[in-house]
Design an enzyme around this catalytic site. Structure first.
Site, PDB file in Angstrom:
ATOM      1  N   HIS A  20       0.835  -1.199   0.000  1.00 44.47           N
ATOM      2  CA  HIS A  20       0.000   0.000   0.000  1.00 44.47           C
ATOM      3  C   HIS A  20       0.874   1.254   0.000  1.00 44.47           C
ATOM      4  O   HIS A  20       1.824   1.353   0.772  1.00 44.47           O
ATOM      5  CB  HIS A  20      -0.901  -0.018   1.236  1.00 44.47           C
ATOM      6  CG  HIS A  20      -1.861   1.106   1.310  1.00 44.47           C
ATOM      7  ND1 HIS A  20      -2.865   1.277   0.387  1.00 44.47           N
ATOM      8  CD2 HIS A  20      -1.969   2.120   2.192  1.00 44.47           C
ATOM      9  CE1 HIS A  20      -3.555   2.359   0.698  1.00 44.47           C
ATOM     10  NE2 HIS A  20      -3.028   2.890   1.790  1.00 44.47           N
ATOM     11  N   ASP A  28       8.898   5.451 -20.766  1.00 46.35           N
ATOM     12  CA  ASP A  28       9.175   5.283 -22.190  1.00 46.35           C
ATOM     13  C   ASP A  28      10.599   4.774 -22.373  1.00 46.35           C
ATOM     14  O   ASP A  28      11.349   4.615 -21.416  1.00 46.35           O
ATOM     15  CB  ASP A  28       8.922   6.589 -22.948  1.00 46.35           C
ATOM     16  CG  ASP A  28       9.795   7.749 -22.481  1.00 46.35           C
ATOM     17  OD1 ASP A  28      10.917   7.529 -21.996  1.00 46.35           O
ATOM     18  OD2 ASP A  28       9.346   8.905 -22.633  1.00 46.35           O
ATOM     19  N   HIS A  98       8.442  17.570 -15.021  1.00 46.03           N
ATOM     20  CA  HIS A  98       9.240  16.401 -15.388  1.00 46.03           C
ATOM     21  C   HIS A  98      10.507  16.282 -14.522  1.00 46.03           C
ATOM     22  O   HIS A  98      10.893  15.176 -14.134  1.00 46.03           O
ATOM     23  CB  HIS A  98       9.602  16.472 -16.875  1.00 46.03           C
ATOM     24  CG  HIS A  98      10.278  15.252 -17.399  1.00 46.03           C
ATOM     25  ND1 HIS A  98       9.641  14.042 -17.493  1.00 46.03           N
ATOM     26  CD2 HIS A  98      11.537  15.052 -17.858  1.00 46.03           C
ATOM     27  CE1 HIS A  98      10.475  13.139 -17.990  1.00 46.03           C
ATOM     28  NE2 HIS A  98      11.628  13.724 -18.218  1.00 46.03           N
ATOM     29  N   TYR A 120       7.224  12.242 -23.322  1.00 48.82           N
ATOM     30  CA  TYR A 120       6.874  12.330 -21.902  1.00 48.82           C
ATOM     31  C   TYR A 120       5.793  11.315 -21.520  1.00 48.82           C
ATOM     32  O   TYR A 120       4.871  11.622 -20.766  1.00 48.82           O
ATOM     33  CB  TYR A 120       6.445  13.751 -21.538  1.00 48.82           C
ATOM     34  CG  TYR A 120       7.526  14.760 -21.774  1.00 48.82           C
ATOM     35  CD1 TYR A 120       8.554  14.928 -20.851  1.00 48.82           C
ATOM     36  CD2 TYR A 120       7.562  15.542 -22.931  1.00 48.82           C
ATOM     37  CE1 TYR A 120       9.571  15.848 -21.067  1.00 48.82           C
ATOM     38  CE2 TYR A 120       8.569  16.461 -23.156  1.00 48.82           C
ATOM     39  CZ  TYR A 120       9.576  16.606 -22.231  1.00 48.82           C
ATOM     40  OH  TYR A 120      10.569  17.521 -22.438  1.00 48.82           O
ATOM     41  N   ALA A 121       5.918  10.103 -22.004  1.00 47.72           N
ATOM     42  CA  ALA A 121       4.915   9.058 -21.753  1.00 47.72           C
ATOM     43  C   ALA A 121       4.977   8.480 -20.345  1.00 47.72           C
ATOM     44  O   ALA A 121       4.153   7.653 -19.983  1.00 47.72           O
ATOM     45  CB  ALA A 121       5.074   7.930 -22.776  1.00 47.72           C
ATOM     46  N   ASN A 122       5.931   8.895 -19.555  1.00 52.70           N
ATOM     47  CA  ASN A 122       6.188   8.301 -18.243  1.00 52.70           C
ATOM     48  C   ASN A 122       5.078   8.597 -17.233  1.00 52.70           C
ATOM     49  O   ASN A 122       4.480   9.662 -17.248  1.00 52.70           O
ATOM     50  CB  ASN A 122       7.512   8.861 -17.699  1.00 52.70           C
ATOM     51  CG  ASN A 122       8.552   8.920 -18.774  1.00 52.70           C
ATOM     52  OD1 ASN A 122       8.925   7.902 -19.337  1.00 52.70           O
ATOM     53  ND2 ASN A 122       9.018  10.124 -19.104  1.00 52.70           N
TER      54      ASN A 122
END
Length: 128
Positions: A20, A28, A98, A120-122
């Site tokens: 938890h 990416d 970022h 910036y797919a993270n």
């Protein structure tokens, strides 16, 4: 033999060991993965798999409390943000620069690298 769901043994182990409020980063192909964090490299080639592919599989088997994305994803990849929010409509979202995202990454339980080429797919998943 497991017949459905996530078949990758290392990913199954990581999900089972995650508690938890632990964080998992899904990134990416170009994200600088910290040396101090367990790295699971799923990248095969351009966009296989994508961050969305991994998130879809994980969300089917895992309790997600919150997803963290970057301001840059909102600016450079708004269609991706819309796709993610459609995939997880009932999840809380947090947005940060970022640079801060990269600073927070070493606190992740693991980093799952994809072949995603979307700018910036993270994202980070916070376990529920």
């Amino acid at each position: 033999m497991k017949k459905s769901g996530i078949l990758h043994p290392q990913l199954n182990r990581i999900l089972s060991e995650t508690g938890h409020t632990d964080m998992l980063t899904v990134c990416d192909r170009g994200f600088p993965v910290p040396m101090s964090v367990e790295r699971l490299d799923l990248a095969l080639c351009d966009d296989i798999p994508t961050v969305v592919d991994v998130l879809r599989a994980v969300a089917a088997e895992f309790t997600i409390d919150c997803v963290v994305i970057t301001e840059e994803m909102q600016s450079f990849s708004p269609a991706r943000v819309a796709e993610l929010k459609t995939l997880l409509p009932d999840v809380r979202w947090k947005v940060m620069p970022h640079v801060e995202f990269k600073q927070l990454c070493p606190e992740s339980r693991a980093v799952i690298r994809t072949g995603d080429t979307t700018p910036y797919a993270n994202l980070m998943i916070v376990s529920g």
